[in-house]
Motif scaffolding. Structure first.
Motif, PDB file in Angstrom:
ATOM      1  N   ALA A  25      49.998  46.975  52.728  1.00 46.51           N
ATOM      2  CA  ALA A  25      50.268  47.761  51.561  1.00 46.51           C
ATOM      3  C   ALA A  25      49.997  49.778  52.820  1.00 46.51           C
ATOM      4  CB  ALA A  25      48.639  47.722  50.631  1.00 46.51           C
ATOM      5  N   VAL A  26      50.456  50.370  51.725  1.00 42.34           N
ATOM      6  CA  VAL A  26      50.460  51.985  52.805  1.00 42.34           C
ATOM      7  C   VAL A  26      50.146  52.329  51.361  1.00 42.34           C
ATOM      8  CG1 VAL A  26      52.236  53.325  52.736  1.00 42.34           C
ATOM      9  CG2 VAL A  26      52.461  51.657  53.825  1.00 42.34           C
ATOM     10  N   VAL A  27      48.933  53.760  51.579  1.00 41.46           N
ATOM     11  CA  VAL A  27      48.379  54.375  50.899  1.00 41.46           C
ATOM     12  C   VAL A  27      49.091  56.147  51.443  1.00 41.46           C
ATOM     13  CG1 VAL A  27      46.249  55.597  50.084  1.00 41.46           C
ATOM     14  CG2 VAL A  27      46.509  52.587  50.592  1.00 41.46           C
ATOM     15  N   ILE A  28      49.413  56.549  50.488  1.00 39.70           N
ATOM     16  CA  ILE A  28      50.352  57.980  50.335  1.00 39.70           C
ATOM     17  C   ILE A  28      49.432  59.033  50.611  1.00 39.70           C
ATOM     18  CG2 ILE A  28      51.670  59.892  50.292  1.00 39.70           C
ATOM     19  CD1 ILE A  28      53.691  57.458  48.939  1.00 39.70           C
ATOM     20  N   GLY A  29      48.004  59.428  51.562  1.00 41.45           N
ATOM     21  CA  GLY A  29      46.985  60.448  51.184  1.00 41.45           C
ATOM     22  C   GLY A  29      45.674  60.192  51.313  1.00 41.45           C
ATOM     23  N   SER A  30      44.797  60.668  52.057  1.00 40.58           N
ATOM     24  CA  SER A  30      43.410  60.047  52.626  1.00 40.58           C
ATOM     25  C   SER A  30      42.480  61.184  51.350  1.00 40.58           C
ATOM     26  CB  SER A  30      43.488  60.212  53.712  1.00 40.58           C
ATOM     27  OG  SER A  30      43.514  61.672  54.044  1.00 40.58           O
ATOM     28  N   GLY A  31      42.573  60.987  50.593  1.00 39.47           N
ATOM     29  CA  GLY A  31      41.720  62.300  49.468  1.00 39.47           C
ATOM     30  C   GLY A  31      40.843  60.838  48.989  1.00 39.47           C
ATOM     31  N   PHE A  32      39.652  61.117  48.334  1.00 34.76           N
ATOM     32  CA  PHE A  32      38.547  59.934  47.201  1.00 34.76           C
ATOM     33  C   PHE A  32      39.593  58.436  47.434  1.00 34.76           C
ATOM     34  CE2 PHE A  32      35.348  63.104  48.569  1.00 34.76           C
ATOM     35  CZ  PHE A  32      33.974  62.432  49.107  1.00 34.76           C
ATOM     36  N   GLY A  33      40.140  59.514  46.493  1.00 39.31           N
ATOM     37  CA  GLY A  33      41.632  58.400  45.696  1.00 39.31           C
ATOM     38  C   GLY A  33      42.012  57.686  46.742  1.00 39.31           C
ATOM     39  N   LEU A  51      48.618  56.771  55.550  1.00 44.16           N
ATOM     40  CA  LEU A  51      49.097  57.547  55.438  1.00 44.16           C
ATOM     41  C   LEU A  51      49.170  59.401  55.048  1.00 44.16           C
ATOM     42  CD1 LEU A  51      53.230  56.401  55.324  1.00 44.16           C
ATOM     43  CD2 LEU A  51      51.478  56.382  57.340  1.00 44.16           C
ATOM     44  N   GLU A  52      48.561  60.109  55.986  1.00 41.87           N
ATOM     45  CA  GLU A  52      47.814  61.292  55.678  1.00 41.87           C
ATOM     46  C   GLU A  52      48.620  62.593  56.043  1.00 41.87           C
ATOM     47  OE1 GLU A  52      46.354  64.940  54.727  1.00 41.87           O
ATOM     48  OE2 GLU A  52      45.211  63.043  53.514  1.00 41.87           O
ATOM     49  N   ARG A  53      48.819  63.626  55.495  1.00 43.73           N
ATOM     50  CA  ARG A  53      50.123  64.097  55.812  1.00 43.73           C
ATOM     51  C   ARG A  53      49.237  65.876  56.673  1.00 43.73           C
ATOM     52  NH1 ARG A  53      51.079  69.196  53.376  1.00 43.73           N
ATOM     53  NH2 ARG A  53      53.249  69.168  53.616  1.00 43.73           N
ATOM     54  N   LEU A  54      47.734  65.645  56.502  1.00 44.19           N
ATOM     55  CA  LEU A  54      46.994  66.426  57.028  1.00 44.19           C
ATOM     56  C   LEU A  54      46.504  66.442  58.841  1.00 44.19           C
ATOM     57  CD1 LEU A  54      45.248  68.408  54.446  1.00 44.19           C
ATOM     58  CD2 LEU A  54      47.438  69.062  55.599  1.00 44.19           C
ATOM     59  N   ASP A  55      46.119  67.192  59.965  1.00 42.93           N
ATOM     60  CA  ASP A  55      45.623  66.509  60.778  1.00 42.93           C
ATOM     61  C   ASP A  55      43.697  66.201  61.244  1.00 42.93           C
ATOM     62  OD1 ASP A  55      43.937  69.181  60.299  1.00 42.93           O
ATOM     63  OD2 ASP A  55      44.630  70.164  61.783  1.00 42.93           O
ATOM     64  N   ALA A  56      43.166  65.665  59.734  1.00 43.07           N
ATOM     65  CA  ALA A  56      42.285  65.556  59.255  1.00 43.07           C
ATOM     66  C   ALA A  56      42.125  64.673  57.648  1.00 43.07           C
ATOM     67  CB  ALA A  56      40.626  66.752  59.252  1.00 43.07           C
ATOM     68  N   PRO A  57      41.500  64.070  57.309  1.00 37.49           N
ATOM     69  CA  PRO A  57      41.285  62.720  56.351  1.00 37.49           C
ATOM     70  C   PRO A  57      40.740  63.798  55.311  1.00 37.49           C
ATOM     71  CG  PRO A  57      39.942  61.813  57.956  1.00 37.49           C
ATOM     72  CD  PRO A  57      40.330  62.900  58.724  1.00 37.49           C
ATOM     73  N   GLY A  58      40.537  63.137  54.137  1.00 36.92           N
ATOM     74  CA  GLY A  58      39.709  64.176  53.293  1.00 36.92           C
ATOM     75  C   GLY A  58      41.009  64.883  52.141  1.00 36.92           C
ATOM     76  N   GLY A  59      42.039  65.021  51.898  1.00 34.65           N
ATOM     77  CA  GLY A  59      42.793  65.565  51.321  1.00 34.65           C
ATOM     78  C   GLY A  59      41.811  67.091  50.699  1.00 34.65           C
ATOM     79  N   ARG A  60      41.641  66.700  49.157  1.00 32.19           N
ATOM     80  CA  ARG A  60      40.391  68.253  48.495  1.00 32.19           C
ATOM     81  C   ARG A  60      39.546  68.228  49.167  1.00 32.19           C
ATOM     82  NH1 ARG A  60      45.087  67.024  45.163  1.00 32.19           N
ATOM     83  NH2 ARG A  60      45.705  68.735  43.976  1.00 32.19           N
ATOM     84  N   ALA A  61      39.327  67.176  49.624  1.00 33.27           N
ATOM     85  CA  ALA A  61      37.455  66.986  50.662  1.00 33.27           C
ATOM     86  C   ALA A  61      37.242  67.036  51.434  1.00 33.27           C
ATOM     87  CB  ALA A  61      37.166  65.622  49.928  1.00 33.27           C
ATOM     88  N   CYS A  62      38.590  67.235  52.544  1.00 34.00           N
ATOM     89  CA  CYS A  62      38.602  67.914  54.008  1.00 34.00           C
ATOM     90  C   CYS A  62      37.622  68.718  54.314  1.00 34.00           C
ATOM     91  CB  CYS A  62      39.350  68.912  54.569  1.00 34.00           C
ATOM     92  SG  CYS A  62      40.417  70.263  53.902  1.00 34.00           S
ATOM     93  N   VAL A  63      36.945  69.312  55.585  1.00 31.92           N
ATOM     94  CA  VAL A  63      36.032  69.842  56.146  1.00 31.92           C
ATOM     95  C   VAL A  63      36.287  71.357  56.924  1.00 31.92           C
ATOM     96  CG1 VAL A  63      33.340  69.855  57.514  1.00 31.92           C
ATOM     97  CG2 VAL A  63      33.920  68.125  55.610  1.00 31.92           C
ATOM     98  N   HIS A  64      35.665  72.622  56.665  1.00 28.84           N
ATOM     99  CA  HIS A  64      35.927  73.739  57.313  1.00 28.84           C
ATOM    100  C   HIS A  64      35.042  74.049  58.412  1.00 28.84           C
ATOM    101  CE1 HIS A  64      39.908  73.760  55.041  1.00 28.84           C
ATOM    102  NE2 HIS A  64      39.117  74.563  53.570  1.00 28.84           N
ATOM    103  N   ARG A  65      34.945  74.034  59.705  1.00 28.92           N
ATOM    104  CA  ARG A  65      33.756  74.462  60.341  1.00 28.92           C
ATOM    105  C   ARG A  65      33.959  75.669  61.429  1.00 28.92           C
ATOM    106  NH1 ARG A  65      34.261  68.382  60.417  1.00 28.92           N
ATOM    107  NH2 ARG A  65      32.370  67.679  60.024  1.00 28.92           N
ATOM    108  N   GLN A  66      34.025  76.441  61.783  1.00 27.25           N
ATOM    109  CA  GLN A  66      33.938  77.712  61.931  1.00 27.25           C
ATOM    110  C   GLN A  66      32.467  78.140  61.946  1.00 27.25           C
ATOM    111  OE1 GLN A  66      36.963  79.583  59.567  1.00 27.25           O
ATOM    112  NE2 GLN A  66      35.742  80.846  58.952  1.00 27.25           N
TER     113      GLN A  66
END
Length: 514
Positions: A25-33, A51-66
């Motif tokens: 099974a292939v899942v497109i996107g690593s948001g919570f769904g 498969l996640e297009r961004l460099d971190a999982p989570g989609g809209r639930a990703c995390v910003h650290r700065q």
């Protein structure tokens, strides 16, 4: 930093995938769904690749650290925690072993434009007293509204929330209940039926905005949110919502599955009317027995599935669909703490109906705004340096159909929000700023692949809900499935996690495909 699948360690416990020959099974996107879908498919015997297009999982639930601050990019209100507990249980684990969910009280502090405020809580007696203070003549009406919310919850969430709406007959079966519950009313209309005070009406209706719905047009089915919050409370994941993402990723890897980052999908492949894999932007083909898309549903059909495979969700239909509002989000850290600011605050502007009309119908970026202010360090001080606070504030704004030039408007809009916060709940904000970044509708379109930059996908009006929404089991091709905010039952963490629960009913068990 998250790594790609090549550095995934071997399984160290939990459920196993079985022999490598198991269906893929292939899942497109690593948001919570998508993460929830991967775990459920793994429990059903599939070998899974996310498969996640961004460099971190989570989609809209990703995390910003700065600058020493941790900012959750998106979801912050955790309700129905049992939906997470269920995912951990599928892997033979306990949620509490990996993530601490801490109750938040009050749920929200709602500040009206005249400076009055009310704490919205889960305690029934405290709420009766607060309502009696705000609108003395509406206490009985408030209780009737909660009773109506409970009745809607028992049907809309408990009975229908994880049910597929594949056929019109599925919709027809629930029509009597929906009619009895007066789902033709709007959220605002349901509040008006029970209470007279305008402030109380706002208090009972703003939650629909948290799932992308205009309370003046969204079906009253979404009034179930009031009882859902009362039933299980509002929680916060210590370490931030990203701790839940990290926990789910850990479970997926312990199951022996793959998570590939920086792997954008260009096309869903179809052979003989059946999804058979995906092609990545790089040109690589990943074959699969089933494909699950956690991408925005309109984006999935418009950009990932070729037109010749679409009969219902044609380009024309997608162009004519109604989309939710977008969001302007400002993440910022302060060198001081604001101890009197609640974890969740709703800061209402001078207009309510008129502002929402500007956002949803006129597609006009107004000069005034209502704001949701999130102060996670009220509960978890570790998300900021010692003696500091982390915040984000979001303003509902029109999606990109408004034509707003966000490249030019972002900074003036941010400054206007800063001035509003300084004048109300965060005095001295400007001089205490230590970190800042913004997210505009352009980011929702370009980074998160949402059509028109709509933050919640298709608008949750009655004619775009349940059977009328893109189905969890695709109507277009076999063995293609959809999860996330853009499919049934809709946005919000309970809705997104419930969309993955639907897969248990519509995806065949892996043994059936061997």
């Amino acid at each position: 930093m998250w790594s790609d699948e090549r550095s995934v360690p071997p399984p160290v416990g939990g459920a196993r995938t079985g022999p490598p020959g198991r269906p893929h099974a292939v899942v497109i996107g690593s948001g919570f769904g998508g993460l929830a879908a991967a775990l459920r498919l793994g429990a059903r015997g599939y070998r899974v690749t996310v498969l996640e297009r961004l460099d971190a999982p989570g989609g809209r639930a990703c995390v910003h650290r700065q600058d020493g601050y941790t900012f959750d990019a998106g979801p912050t209100v955790v309700t129905a925690p049992w939906l997470f507990e269920e995912l951990w249980a599928l892997c033979g684990r306990r949620l509490a072993d990996d993530v601490e969910l801490r109750p938040v009280d009050p749920f929200y502090r709602v500040r009206f434009d005249d400076g009055t405020s009310i704490d919205y809580r889960g305690d029934a007696q405290a709420m009766r007293e607060a309502v009696a203070h705000l609108a003395p003549g509406d206490v009985a009406g408030y209780e009737r509204f909660l009773a109506a919310s409970e009745a809607i919850f028992k049907v809309g969430f408990e009975q229908l929330g994880d049910q597929p709406f594949d056929r019109w007959a599925d919709m027809a079966r629930c029509l009597p209940d929906l009619m009895r519950l007066q789902s033709w009313r709007t959220v605002w209309g349901m509040a008006c039926k029970h209470v007279k005070d305008d402030k109380l009406r706002v208090l009972l209706t703003f939650q629909s905005l948290l799932v992308g719905g205009n309370p003046f047009t969204t079906t009253s089915v979404y009034c179930l949110i009031a009882f859902l919050e009362r039933r299980w409370g509002v929680h916060f994941a210590m370490g931030g919502t990203g701790a839940l993402v990290a926990g789910l990723v850990k479970l997926i890897r312990e199951q022996g599955h793959a998570l590939r980052l920086n792997a954008p999908v260009a096309q869903i492949l179809v052979e003989q009317g059946r999804a058979c894999g995906v092609r990545l932007d790089s040109g690589e083909t990943v074959r699969a027995d089933v494909v699950v898309s956690n991408a925005d549903s309109a984006w999935t059909y418009r950009h990932l599935l070729a037109p010749e495979h679409r009969r219902r969700w044609t380009d024309r239909r997608l162009e004519r669909a109604r989309y939710s509002m977008s969001l302007f989000v400002w993440y910022f850290g302060t060198r001081r703490r604001y101890e009197d600011v609640a974890h969740h605050s709703i800061l209402l502007g001078p207009r309510y109906r008129e502002l929402l009309d500007d956002i949803f119908r006129r597609k006009h970026l107004a000069e005034d705004f209502s704001l949701y202010l999130h102060r996670p360090t009220a509960t978890d001080p570790s998300l900021a340096p010692r003696g500091c606070d982390a915040f984000y504030v979001l303003a509902p704004v029109p999606h990109l159909g408004s034509g707003t030039d966000w490249a030019r408007q972002a900074e003036p809009y941010r400054r206007a929000i800063q001035a509003r916060l300084e004048a109300t709940v965060l005095p001295g904000l400007g001089e205490s700023l230590a970190s800042s970044r913004v997210m505009t509708p352009l980011d929702f379109r370009d980074r998160l692949c949402s059509v028109h930059g709509a933050a919640f996908g298709l608008e949750p009006v009655l004619t775009q809900s349940a059977w009328f929404r893109p189905h969890n089991r695709s109507e277009e091709v076999e063995r293609l499935y959809l999860v996330g905010a853009g499919t049934h039952p809709g946005a919000g963490l309970p809705g997104v996690l419930s969309s993955a629960r639907v897969l248990d009913r519509v995806v065949p068990h892996a043994d059936e495909l061997v």
